[in-house]
Design a protein around this motif. Structure first.
Motif, PDB file in Angstrom:
ATOM      1  N   SER A 177       0.818  -1.217   0.000  1.00  0.00           N
ATOM      2  CA  SER A 177       0.000   0.000   0.000  1.00  0.00           C
ATOM      3  C   SER A 177       0.850   1.266   0.000  1.00  0.00           C
ATOM      4  O   SER A 177       0.371   2.341  -0.355  1.00  0.00           O
ATOM      5  CB  SER A 177      -0.938   0.004   1.219  1.00  0.00           C
ATOM      6  N   SER A 178       2.126   1.149   0.399  1.00  0.00           N
ATOM      7  CA  SER A 178       3.067   2.277   0.350  1.00  0.00           C
ATOM      8  C   SER A 178       4.271   1.890  -0.493  1.00  0.00           C
ATOM      9  O   SER A 178       4.669   0.714  -0.517  1.00  0.00           O
ATOM     10  CB  SER A 178       3.530   2.668   1.753  1.00  0.00           C
ATOM     11  N   SER A 179       4.861   2.855  -1.163  1.00  0.00           N
ATOM     12  CA  SER A 179       6.023   2.581  -2.005  1.00  0.00           C
ATOM     13  C   SER A 179       7.180   2.067  -1.158  1.00  0.00           C
ATOM     14  O   SER A 179       7.482   2.615  -0.091  1.00  0.00           O
ATOM     15  CB  SER A 179       6.460   3.861  -2.720  1.00  0.00           C
ATOM     16  N   PRO A 180       7.872   1.007  -1.615  1.00  0.00           N
ATOM     17  CA  PRO A 180       9.040   0.509  -0.882  1.00  0.00           C
ATOM     18  C   PRO A 180      10.110   1.565  -0.660  1.00  0.00           C
ATOM     19  O   PRO A 180      10.835   1.524   0.339  1.00  0.00           O
ATOM     20  CB  PRO A 180       9.557  -0.624  -1.779  1.00  0.00           C
ATOM     21  N   ASN A 181      10.207   2.532  -1.564  1.00  0.00           N
ATOM     22  CA  ASN A 181      11.207   3.593  -1.396  1.00  0.00           C
ATOM     23  C   ASN A 181      10.876   4.543  -0.254  1.00  0.00           C
ATOM     24  O   ASN A 181      11.736   5.297   0.197  1.00  0.00           O
ATOM     25  CB  ASN A 181      11.340   4.385  -2.691  1.00  0.00           C
ATOM     26  N   LYS A 182       9.647   4.487   0.220  1.00  0.00           N
ATOM     27  CA  LYS A 182       9.222   5.383   1.297  1.00  0.00           C
ATOM     28  C   LYS A 182       9.912   5.070   2.622  1.00  0.00           C
ATOM     29  O   LYS A 182       9.917   5.882   3.544  1.00  0.00           O
ATOM     30  CB  LYS A 182       7.704   5.306   1.462  1.00  0.00           C
ATOM     31  N   VAL A 183      10.520   3.867   2.723  1.00  0.00           N
ATOM     32  CA  VAL A 183      11.176   3.499   3.985  1.00  0.00           C
ATOM     33  C   VAL A 183      12.276   4.491   4.345  1.00  0.00           C
ATOM     34  O   VAL A 183      12.540   4.721   5.529  1.00  0.00           O
ATOM     35  CB  VAL A 183      11.767   2.068   3.926  1.00  0.00           C
ATOM     36  N   TYR A 184      12.910   5.095   3.345  1.00  0.00           N
ATOM     37  CA  TYR A 184      13.986   6.042   3.625  1.00  0.00           C
ATOM     38  C   TYR A 184      13.457   7.301   4.320  1.00  0.00           C
ATOM     39  O   TYR A 184      14.188   7.944   5.075  1.00  0.00           O
ATOM     40  CB  TYR A 184      14.712   6.419   2.335  1.00  0.00           C
ATOM     41  N   ASP A 185      12.213   7.643   4.066  1.00  0.00           N
ATOM     42  CA  ASP A 185      11.600   8.800   4.726  1.00  0.00           C
ATOM     43  C   ASP A 185      10.990   8.427   6.073  1.00  0.00           C
ATOM     44  O   ASP A 185      11.019   9.217   7.020  1.00  0.00           O
ATOM     45  CB  ASP A 185      10.519   9.407   3.823  1.00  0.00           C
ATOM     46  N   LEU A 186      10.463   7.211   6.166  1.00  0.00           N
ATOM     47  CA  LEU A 186       9.775   6.800   7.395  1.00  0.00           C
ATOM     48  C   LEU A 186      10.746   6.467   8.522  1.00  0.00           C
ATOM     49  O   LEU A 186      10.518   6.839   9.674  1.00  0.00           O
ATOM     50  CB  LEU A 186       8.889   5.578   7.114  1.00  0.00           C
ATOM     51  N   PHE A 187      11.807   5.747   8.203  1.00  0.00           N
ATOM     52  CA  PHE A 187      12.708   5.246   9.242  1.00  0.00           C
ATOM     53  C   PHE A 187      13.475   6.383   9.909  1.00  0.00           C
ATOM     54  O   PHE A 187      13.955   7.299   9.239  1.00  0.00           O
ATOM     55  CB  PHE A 187      13.692   4.247   8.642  1.00  0.00           C
ATOM     56  N   LYS A 188      13.607   6.316  11.213  1.00  0.00           N
ATOM     57  CA  LYS A 188      14.383   7.288  11.979  1.00  0.00           C
ATOM     58  C   LYS A 188      15.442   6.548  12.780  1.00  0.00           C
ATOM     59  O   LYS A 188      15.127   5.651  13.558  1.00  0.00           O
ATOM     60  CB  LYS A 188      13.494   8.091  12.936  1.00  0.00           C
ATOM     61  N   GLU A 189      16.685   6.945  12.612  1.00  0.00           N
ATOM     62  CA  GLU A 189      17.777   6.261  13.295  1.00  0.00           C
ATOM     63  C   GLU A 189      17.969   6.772  14.707  1.00  0.00           C
ATOM     64  O   GLU A 189      18.254   6.002  15.636  1.00  0.00           O
ATOM     65  CB  GLU A 189      19.067   6.448  12.484  1.00  0.00           C
ATOM     66  N   SER A 190      17.813   8.073  14.912  1.00  0.00           N
ATOM     67  CA  SER A 190      18.077   8.683  16.213  1.00  0.00           C
ATOM     68  C   SER A 190      17.061   8.219  17.251  1.00  0.00           C
ATOM     69  O   SER A 190      15.854   8.144  16.981  1.00  0.00           O
ATOM     70  CB  SER A 190      18.028  10.210  16.097  1.00  0.00           C
TER      71      SER A 190
END
Length: 550
Positions: free
Chosen positions: A283-296
């Protein structure tokens, strides 16, 4: 699976995750060169292919509608053995790929790395490949080109249960379990290493290769006998006199064609069935993980949103969504294949019993819920995917009163006794007992994936560095040394740098705590392929646990 793509090349500057992915891709390119351009030329000068060229010839081409090669352990021995010039990918290529339509585990010695000699991590990497093949019951193909044990490190290669001899023990056990093993000698195969191919079901050998327990020089030194390479252990001798080999091939290309042809006669290990359901895009683009994920740790994200980039749209059924919200348990499909998912929640949640709950922390309710969910997946014969981003279990008086140790032990017990395949994906942190409960390396995961930039350690770096630095400072004070504020800061920084290096997922991948680092936007494809291979794993035991503390 492919390790580069158009989407991956677009991930240049920006988020921490994108930068970590770019760095991983560049390091991977260097590792794939093995011993380097000069060593590759020397291999070609002997009219021999490199390990990766052999694998490329062996596996089905994507144009035939087959899947690509899923390399495992690429980062094995990364930054290790520097005293000896390193050992890229531990001097051996391993992975799963289709050969004439059958998924096979492939093990290919890389003769460009110290003549294919066995380092300690070489043994561990081959043993890991054998164990995956045994669990999935897929054929093993060995492409042998090795000078044997790396003698300067013989004490760490030769005697123990995860050393050289275990490889041969596994050859025998795999054969007894009905797992097909084919071995092709395409170069050197000397000393104890000679037992690997001979313990396989089918043995091929190319002209110019050698198979013997001791080479001509050692034979002369040991018993005074003079004999040349061909008469001692050449392909013609073993084909016509000793009868050791089954197929004598002139060239490597001939040998690989023969292996592919022989796979037609393998009827004991059938290829995986098609997915039981049609694949539906996420339902969401696989490339969206770069925007969703937060490392800090200071930032949060919703794990459910991350999973939406991976699972088939509309197939998710979250289990006990309102209870134990610090872990997300979900039935879903990936690429048309059903699975269970146990994932740490990385945002603040609210429990009806305990109030506000911190992100990435496992609370007692969540552990209880996860244990019950794991049991249900086993009842349904569903493979389970564990998605890690956790700092561990909740501590403190209230948590102890609620029975956090008891609940955590229940989750560990339920997970440890799984009869279904367990697939692990580390996307962020994987610390302490949280790593254990989420099927860390000690708990027999089928395949362990990780995103670049992930961390794996006994605790977070700040807590660990503070504790370790304090121990060091206290020891100095006991010796009568004066430690001023500046010196304390230097010690703290040095300890933190060392700890961060060891928590780096590449450090873990070098030691095979992780099988495969993957590009985050390809997570869906990687997990779908893992589920495809896992579908071959026979489930022959009934699920049961030991005593549960309830």
């Amino acid at each position: 699976m492919s390790t580069t793509s158009a989407a991956g090349s677009a991930c240049k500057t920006g988020s921490y995750l994108k930068q970590a992915t770019d760095e991983y891709i560049e390091i991977g390119k260097r590792i794939r060169l093995g011993g380097g351009p000069a060593a590759i030329e020397r291999q070609h000068g002997k009219n021999r292919l490199t390990a990766r060229e052999r694998v490329d010839l062996l596996i089905d081409r994507p144009s035939r509608g087959r899947g690509p090669f899923m390399e495992l352990g690429l980062f094995a021995a990364w930054n290790m053995y520097k005293k000896y010039g390193g050992a890229a990918s531990a001097g051996v290529v391993t992975g799963i790929g289709p050969v004439n339509g059958r998924l096979c585990m492939i093990v290919a010695n890389d003769a460009t790395v110290k003549a294919g000699a066995f380092f300690p991590m070489t043994c561990k990497k081959i043993i890991r490949a054998q164990m995956i093949a045994l669990q999935a019951h897929i054929p093993l193909i060995y492409l042998v080109d090795s000078a044997g044990v790396f003698l300067p490190l013989q004490e760490d290669v030769f005697p123990d249960t995860d050393d050289f001899g275990r490889v041969f023990r596994n050859n025998a056990v795999l054969s007894a379990q009905g797992v097909v093993q084919i071995s092709a000698i395409m170069g050197n195969c000397v000393a104890g290493g000679g037992y690997l191919p001979v313990l396989c079901d089918t043995l091929l050998m190319t002209d110019g290769s050698g198979l013997y327990l001791a080479g001509p020089a050692l034979v002369k030194a040991a018993i005074g006998q003079e004999v040349d390479h061909e008469n001692l252990g050449g392909a013609l001798m073993h084909a016509s006199i000793s009868g050791t080999i089954d197929y004598h091939e002139k060239t490597e290309e001939d040998c690989i064609r023969r292996i592919r042809s022989l796979m037609e006669s393998v009827q004991s290990d059938l290829p995986p069935d098609e997915a039981p359901y049609a694949a539906i895009g996420p339902s969401s683009s696989p490339n969206k993980v770069y925007d969703l994920f937060k490392e800090s740790a200071a930032e949060q994200y919703d794990m459910a949103g991350l999973l939406d980039c991976v699972i088939d749209a509309g197939t998710g059924n979250e289990y006990k969504a309102e209870y134990g919200p610090s872990i997300v348990c979900k039935y879903a499909r990936i690429g048309g294949r059903p699975c269970g998912i146990v994932a740490n929640q990385r945002k603040t949640t609210k429990s009806a019993n305990d109030g506000v709950q911190m992100p990435a922390v496992i609370y007692h309710e969540a552990a209880d819920k996860a244990a019950r969910f794991i049991m249900d997946c086993n009842q349904k014969h569903l493979p389970i995917i564990f998605v890690h981003d956790t700092t561990g279990f909740m501590v403190g008086r209230d948590s102890e009163h609620a029975g956090i140790i008891r609940c955590g032990a229940k989750m560990v017990n339920a997970m440890s006794n799984c009869v279904v395949p367990k697939i692990v994906l580390i996307v962020g942190n994987s610390y302490g007992a949280g790593n254990y409960a989420m099927c860390g390396r000690a708990f027999d995961p089928f395949i362990t994936y990780a995103w670049p930039g992930a961390k794996c350690a006994v605790m977070g770096p700040n807590q660990a560095a503070g504790t370790l630095a304090q121990i060091q400072v206290s020891a100095m004070k006991r010796r009568g040394e004066v430690v001023d504020e500046e010196q304390h800061s230097q010690i703290l920084e040095a300890v933190r740098d060392s700890y961060n290096e060891q928590a780096d997922i590449r450090y873990g991948a070098a030691r095979l705590w992780v099988d495969r680092i993957i590009e985050p936007h390809l997570t869906r494809e990687e997990l779908a392929e893992a589920l495809r291979v896992a579908s071959l794993c026979p489930i022959t035991e009934r699920y049961k646990t030991g005593v549960l503390q309830v």
